[in-house]
Every structure is written in C-alpha cells, then in structure tokens.
Design an enzyme around this catalytic site. Structure first.
Site, mmCIF file in Angstrom:
data_model
loop_
_atom_site.group_PDB
_atom_site.id
_atom_site.type_symbol
_atom_site.label_atom_id
_atom_site.label_comp_id
_atom_site.label_asym_id
_atom_site.label_seq_id
_atom_site.Cartn_x
_atom_site.Cartn_y
_atom_site.Cartn_z
ATOM 1 N N ASP A 13 -6.751 -12.689 -1.074
ATOM 2 C CA ASP A 13 -6.775 -13.524 -2.099
ATOM 3 C C ASP A 13 -5.510 -14.849 -2.020
ATOM 4 O OD1 ASP A 13 -8.124 -11.639 -3.088
ATOM 5 O OD2 ASP A 13 -7.183 -10.949 -4.746
ATOM 6 N N LEU A 78 0.447 -11.495 -6.177
ATOM 7 C CA LEU A 78 -0.572 -10.664 -4.968
ATOM 8 C C LEU A 78 -0.046 -10.255 -3.983
ATOM 9 C CD1 LEU A 78 -2.875 -13.783 -4.756
ATOM 10 C CD2 LEU A 78 -2.388 -12.224 -6.576
ATOM 11 N N SER A 127 -5.321 -3.713 -10.879
ATOM 12 C CA SER A 127 -6.151 -3.183 -9.976
ATOM 13 C C SER A 127 -7.397 -1.844 -10.742
ATOM 14 C CB SER A 127 -5.801 -2.294 -8.603
ATOM 15 O OG SER A 127 -6.976 -1.423 -7.914
ATOM 16 N N GLU A 129 -8.377 0.349 -9.301
ATOM 17 C CA GLU A 129 -7.508 2.197 -8.888
ATOM 18 C C GLU A 129 -6.105 2.959 -9.550
ATOM 19 O OE1 GLU A 129 -8.517 2.929 -5.574
ATOM 20 O OE2 GLU A 129 -7.372 4.927 -5.656
ATOM 21 N N TYR A 151 -0.703 4.412 -3.803
ATOM 22 C CA TYR A 151 -1.248 2.766 -4.787
ATOM 23 C C TYR A 151 -1.510 3.025 -6.280
ATOM 24 C CZ TYR A 151 -3.919 -1.217 -4.939
ATOM 25 O OH TYR A 151 -4.325 -2.590 -5.465
ATOM 26 N N LYS A 155 0.884 0.903 -9.037
ATOM 27 C CA LYS A 155 0.287 -0.566 -9.594
ATOM 28 C C LYS A 155 0.210 -0.384 -11.262
ATOM 29 C CE LYS A 155 -1.656 -3.724 -6.928
ATOM 30 N NZ LYS A 155 -0.818 -5.299 -6.741
HETATM 31 P P1 NAP Z 1 -4.025 -8.079 0.873
HETATM 32 O O1 NAP Z 1 -5.106 -8.808 2.304
HETATM 33 O O2 NAP Z 1 -3.721 -6.930 1.621
HETATM 34 O O3 NAP Z 1 -2.856 -8.863 1.130
HETATM 35 C C1 NAP Z 1 -1.841 -8.693 0.611
HETATM 36 C C2 NAP Z 1 -0.637 -9.511 1.156
HETATM 37 O O4 NAP Z 1 0.551 -9.054 0.215
HETATM 38 C C3 NAP Z 1 -0.774 -9.980 2.255
HETATM 39 O O5 NAP Z 1 -0.006 -11.770 2.681
HETATM 40 C C4 NAP Z 1 0.590 -9.303 2.306
HETATM 41 O O6 NAP Z 1 1.417 -9.931 3.424
HETATM 42 C C5 NAP Z 1 1.325 -9.116 1.543
HETATM 43 N N1 NAP Z 1 2.957 -7.952 1.108
HETATM 44 C C6 NAP Z 1 2.689 -6.948 1.929
HETATM 45 N N2 NAP Z 1 4.061 -6.337 1.601
HETATM 46 C C7 NAP Z 1 4.769 -7.786 1.336
HETATM 47 C C8 NAP Z 1 6.162 -7.233 1.153
HETATM 48 N N3 NAP Z 1 7.031 -6.438 1.489
HETATM 49 N N4 NAP Z 1 6.819 -8.294 1.126
HETATM 50 C C9 NAP Z 1 6.160 -9.691 0.162
HETATM 51 N N5 NAP Z 1 4.386 -9.563 1.150
HETATM 52 C C10 NAP Z 1 4.352 -8.066 1.383
HETATM 53 O O7 NAP Z 1 -4.906 -7.450 -0.349
HETATM 54 P P2 NAP Z 1 -5.466 -8.616 -1.553
HETATM 55 O O8 NAP Z 1 -7.020 -8.388 -1.246
HETATM 56 O O9 NAP Z 1 -5.684 -10.290 -0.785
HETATM 57 O O10 NAP Z 1 -5.387 -8.639 -2.793
HETATM 58 C C11 NAP Z 1 -4.078 -9.254 -3.766
HETATM 59 C C12 NAP Z 1 -4.078 -8.124 -4.436
HETATM 60 O O11 NAP Z 1 -4.751 -7.761 -5.666
HETATM 61 C C13 NAP Z 1 -2.698 -6.897 -3.912
HETATM 62 O O12 NAP Z 1 -1.482 -6.910 -5.256
HETATM 63 C C14 NAP Z 1 -3.823 -5.904 -3.911
HETATM 64 O O13 NAP Z 1 -3.221 -4.542 -4.570
HETATM 65 C C15 NAP Z 1 -4.379 -6.656 -5.355
HETATM 66 N N6 NAP Z 1 -5.890 -5.885 -5.823
HETATM 67 C C16 NAP Z 1 -6.645 -6.278 -4.752
HETATM 68 C C17 NAP Z 1 -8.261 -5.833 -5.270
HETATM 69 C C18 NAP Z 1 -9.597 -6.406 -3.968
HETATM 70 O O14 NAP Z 1 -10.535 -5.289 -3.703
HETATM 71 N N7 NAP Z 1 -8.761 -7.298 -3.084
HETATM 72 C C19 NAP Z 1 -8.829 -5.838 -6.324
HETATM 73 C C20 NAP Z 1 -7.683 -5.593 -7.124
HETATM 74 C C21 NAP Z 1 -6.310 -5.050 -6.544
HETATM 75 P P3 NAP Z 1 1.230 -10.237 5.147
HETATM 76 O O15 NAP Z 1 0.500 -10.684 5.194
HETATM 77 O O16 NAP Z 1 2.877 -9.773 5.765
HETATM 78 O O17 NAP Z 1 1.153 -8.273 5.632
HETATM 79 O O1 F7E Z 2 -12.356 1.780 0.388
HETATM 80 C C1 F7E Z 2 -14.912 4.456 1.278
HETATM 81 C C2 F7E Z 2 -13.236 5.337 0.414
HETATM 82 O O2 F7E Z 2 -11.078 0.714 1.292
HETATM 83 C C3 F7E Z 2 -13.465 2.089 -0.684
HETATM 84 C C4 F7E Z 2 -8.333 -2.012 -1.758
HETATM 85 O O3 F7E Z 2 -8.267 -3.771 -2.288
HETATM 86 O O4 F7E Z 2 -10.287 -1.679 -3.916
HETATM 87 C C5 F7E Z 2 -9.577 -1.632 -3.003
HETATM 88 O O5 F7E Z 2 -9.331 -0.191 -2.096
HETATM 89 C C6 F7E Z 2 -14.419 3.518 -0.693
HETATM 90 C C7 F7E Z 2 -13.071 4.349 -1.273
HETATM 91 O O6 F7E Z 2 -11.219 0.419 -0.848
HETATM 92 C C8 F7E Z 2 -14.628 4.543 5.208
HETATM 93 O O7 F7E Z 2 -13.024 6.910 0.740
HETATM 94 C C9 F7E Z 2 -16.147 5.555 3.162
HETATM 95 O O8 F7E Z 2 -13.699 5.670 -2.352
HETATM 96 O O9 F7E Z 2 -12.473 -0.600 0.956
HETATM 97 P P1 F7E Z 2 -11.511 1.159 0.304
HETATM 98 P P2 F7E Z 2 -10.846 0.331 -2.004
HETATM 99 O O10 F7E Z 2 -9.962 1.949 -2.083
HETATM 100 O O11 F7E Z 2 -11.643 1.027 -3.307
HETATM 101 C C10 F7E Z 2 -8.874 -1.763 -5.125
HETATM 102 C C11 F7E Z 2 -9.746 -1.966 -6.380
HETATM 103 C C12 F7E Z 2 -7.791 -2.021 -4.659
HETATM 104 O O12 F7E Z 2 -7.231 -2.657 -5.248
HETATM 105 C C13 F7E Z 2 -7.394 -2.082 -3.249
HETATM 106 O O13 F7E Z 2 -5.858 -2.873 -2.857
HETATM 107 O O14 F7E Z 2 -14.899 3.368 0.224
HETATM 108 N N1 F7E Z 2 -14.983 5.005 2.474
HETATM 109 N N2 F7E Z 2 -15.641 5.594 4.279
HETATM 110 C C14 F7E Z 2 -14.114 4.849 2.764
HETATM 111 N N3 F7E Z 2 -13.504 3.682 3.326
HETATM 112 C C15 F7E Z 2 -12.480 2.238 4.117
HETATM 113 N N4 F7E Z 2 -11.339 1.920 3.916
HETATM 114 N N5 F7E Z 2 -13.284 3.317 5.234
HETATM 115 C C16 F7E Z 2 -14.265 4.036 5.435
HETATM 116 O O15 F7E Z 2 -14.404 4.694 7.051
#
Ligand code: NAP
Ligand code: F7E
Length: 328
Positions: A13, A78, A127, A129, A151, A155
């Site tokens: 993001d 983020l 999130s 979650e 997690y 959050k």
């Molecule tokens: P991501 O790709 O895992 O990116 C996480 C970022 O956090 C990376 O830049 C990471 O840096 C940084 N970070 C981790 N530990 C840190 C620390 N101790 N100090 C400073 N920075 C740190 O996540 P994303 O998918 O872009 O998501 C962005 C945000 O939205 C996150 O807060 C996530 O939990 C939330 N979110 C994501 C989703 C989704 O579906 N993608 C949905 C709901 C909420 P490094 O590169 O150095 O590890």
């Molecule tokens: O899992 C199932 C697993 O790891 C999705 C993060 O961005 O979205 C993300 O979290 C589903 C789960 O994402 C595998 O059990 C099956 O039910 O892609 P995921 P997540 O856990 O939904 C939320 C909104 C966030 O906020 C988080 O930061 O997929 N699943 N088989 C699997 N998942 C993984 N990773 N690998 C498998 O082999």
C-alpha cells in the site's frame, strides 16, 4: 505543496499511496526501518521523488525526529507486521509494532501538532481482521469487533487508540477498516500472490504443484490501487471518521484457484494442488464481507476492479516477472 509522511512505504500500500500522492503534487516522505533494508532500492525506483527517513514504529524517539524533519500535513500510518499467520508465532513483536506502534505515531503527531491538534491529519490502517468471528454479515463500521489472531487484537488496540486520540485531543484522526486488497505488489506470503506466482510458474514449466491450507475460507478481495485512493479521500474530509472499505463481494480460496488456473487454460486444478496442515491457523476468520455504503455516500468511493480482473492482472504480472527472471 502539501507534505505527507507514509509509514510502511516499502509495503504494497505504501508504494501505491506514494505514487498517488506524487501524482497529486505532494512532497512525499517515507519511514523506512533497518540498517540495510533490501526494499529501499525498490522504493527509490518506484518513487524517485520520495524522501526516505530512517526510524522504527517501536522507537518513539526516532518517530519524533522523523516527524520534525518531514513536518507533514498528512500522516498515513501503514507500517505493521501484517501477515496474520506470522502473528501467532510472534505475538509480542506484532503487539509492539502493529499495536503500540500506532500509539507511538499518534503521540509523535500530537507532539508536532502542538496547540492545534487537528492541524495534522492522521490515517490509521485498520483491518477487517478485527471483525474475526463475525457478529453480523456484511460487516460495517458499527459491527462488534471480535478479533481471532494476535494481529487482529493488535489492530483493535490501534483502532480504538486512534478513536480515543480523536475524542480526547480533537485530533483529525481517521481509521480505514480495509478488507483484503491485493495487487501484483502483494507479498508472496499472502494467499492471492502465492497462488498467482505458482500458477505462472506452472504455466512456464518451472513448478509442478502447490500446497495450500484451508480452501473454504472466504475473503472480500479488492484492488490495492483503489484502496489507497480511499485513504486519501478520508483525510480530505472536514471531520475525521471511520470507514469500511470493501467490494461487498466474497469469494472462497477455491474460487481464487478457479480463476487463476482458468487464466492459464486449466479448468480442473485438483491434480496441481495438495493440502498441508502447516497452512491452517489456530483460529480462522471464516466469512469476511464488507458493507462500504458509508464510504460511497460520504467519500464518493467505489471499487473499480472486480475479483476476476484482479486475479488475472496478478497472473499476467507474475507471468511477465517469471519470464523476465529467465532473461536476466
Ligand atoms: P505490507 O506490504 O506487509 O507492508 C507493511 C509495511 O510495514 C512494510 O513497509 C514494512 O517495512 C513496515 N514495517 C514493518 N515493521 C515495521 C516497523 N517496526 N517499523 C516501521 N515499519 C515497519 O502491508 P500492506 O499490505 O501494504 O498493508 C498496509 C497496512 O494496511 C498494514 O498496516 C496492514 O496491516 C494494513 N492492512 C492491509 C490489508 C491488506 O489486505 N493489504 C487490509 C487491511 C489492513 P519492511 O518492508 O521493512 O518490512
Ligand atoms: O490469507 C487462507 C488463510 O494470508 C487469506 C493481510 O493483509 O488481509 C490479510 O490477511 C486466507 C486465510 O490474508 C493458504 O487461512 C489457505 O483464511 O492471504 P492471507 P489474511 O489472513 O486475510 C487482512 C485484511 C489484513 O489486514 C492482513 O494484514 O487464505 N489460506 N491456504 C492461505 N493463506 C496463506 N497465506 N497461505 C496458504 O497457503
């Protein structure tokens, strides 16, 4: 020129948001952690105008310093340990970064804002979650939170702390309750990218099969590019608030496999996919589906990419990446 600070700029993001703000003419600052972070080169490539500052969400002193240098009008928090499965194995670290890190960022923002707390607008990456064991379907802003992972618990802490700073100090602090959003930049540990990478490699003869966990789980998946636009819209509102961002459509992991394999011409993927218990979670979030009516009404936000478009976009990108890797 407006100034914005993004924590987590090296993440999926962070890069899309950095591009969006750059297009809008912002001066973009990004918080980067670690002494030799391998993602820095990629960020410099994607965001050549962004100014990267070093610090860590667990280190309040570093955040105060970064905030003083960046002097942002908008802060997008983020940064997080974001892989849910990892959070059971590293619950303490997840709590420190994903939970207490939010408090540290709120505090650094409040300190810089001084006597005018609302002068710096703050976005918190909450999130879906947090809904965990869902108490109603679909989930909206008022749905009771029932997190099912360390997690999710972290959050929830960050979410309520953001609301508390808004109510206690009058900060312009908003929370986006974002449902899963994906893209070609998604980390390969997440299920969509794991599948699209494997499918591309199977198509090119580089891999025979893949192992998966729970195929019955459902997620409301959208496109990350759309979701960062929602974050920006939240901070342009006169008053801070909380918003669900989702497509309103849910799919199982089986649907994900159907679409990804179909795109390379395989309609029956059973022979390519095996089960491994290691991918099961101690507690699962079974049916996520979001109601983004408020975001539509107030922010004028709607998703533009549907599930099939998203997954085929990711497979195409992974095919290109795998072919490029061969050429290099
Ligand atoms: P991501 O790709 O895992 O990116 C996480 C970022 O956090 C990376 O830049 C990471 O840096 C940084 N970070 C981790 N530990 C840190 C620390 N101790 N100090 C400073 N920075 C740190 O996540 P994303 O998918 O872009 O998501 C962005 C945000 O939205 C996150 O807060 C996530 O939990 C939330 N979110 C994501 C989703 C989704 O579906 N993608 C949905 C709901 C909420 P490094 O590169 O150095 O590890
Ligand atoms: O899992 C199932 C697993 O790891 C999705 C993060 O961005 O979205 C993300 O979290 C589903 C789960 O994402 C595998 O059990 C099956 O039910 O892609 P995921 P997540 O856990 O939904 C939320 C909104 C966030 O906020 C988080 O930061 O997929 N699943 N088989 C699997 N998942 C993984 N990773 N690998 C498998 O082999």
């Amino acid at each position: 020129m407006k100034r914005a600070l993004i924590t987590g700029i090296t993440g999926q993001d962070g890069m899309y948001l950095g591009e969006l703000l750059d297009r809008k003419g912002y001066e973009v600052y990004g918080l980067v952690r670690g002494q030799n972070n391998p993602k820095v080169a990629e960020v410099r490539d994607v965001l050549p105008n962004a100014k990267l500052l070093f610090g860590d969400l667990t280190d309040l002193g570093s955040l105060l310093r970064v905030m003083e240098i960046a002097a942002p009008e908008e802060v997008y928090n983020l940064g997080a340990i974001s892989f849910v499965a990892h959070s059971w194995e590293n619950a303490g670290m997840t709590t420190d970064v994903t939970g207490k890190g939010v408090l540290n960022m709120l505090e650094a923002t409040r300190k810089l804002a001084g006597s005018d707390p609302a002068s710096i607008r703050f976005y918190q990456a909450s999130s879906s979650e947090m809904f965990g064991k869902v108490q109603e379907v679909p989930q909206k802003e008022s749905t009771l939170l029932w997190p099912r992972s360390p997690y999710g618990v972290a959050k929830v802490f960050g979410h309520y702390m953001t609301i508390n700073y808004r109510e206690s100090y009058g900060m312009h602090a908003s929370s986006g309750i974002l449902f899963n959003h994906e893209s070609p930049r998604r980390g390969i540990e997440f299920v969509t990218r794991k599948v699209t990478t494997a499918v591309a490699r199977i198509k090119l003869g580089k891999q025979d099969s893949l192992t998966m966990g729970n195929l019955e789980a459902s997620r409301d998946w959208g496109y990350a590019g759309d979701y960062v636009d929602a974050m920006w819209r939240m901070l342009q509102q006169p008053a801070a608030d909380d918003y669900v961002i989702a497509t309103g459509v849910t799919h199982t992991i089986r649907d994900l496999l159907d679409v990804a394999f179909a795109h390379i011409g395989i309609t029956d993927w059973a022979d390519y996919v095996s089960y491994d218990k290691q991918y099961e979670r101690p507690a699962e979030v079974d049916l996520l589906i979001g109601d983004a009516t408020k975001a539509k009404d107030v922010l004028g936000w709607e998703p533009t990419v549907d599930f099939t478009e998203l997954i085929t976009m990711m497979v195409d990108s992974d095919l290109e990446l795998q072919r490029t890797a061969d050429r290099d």
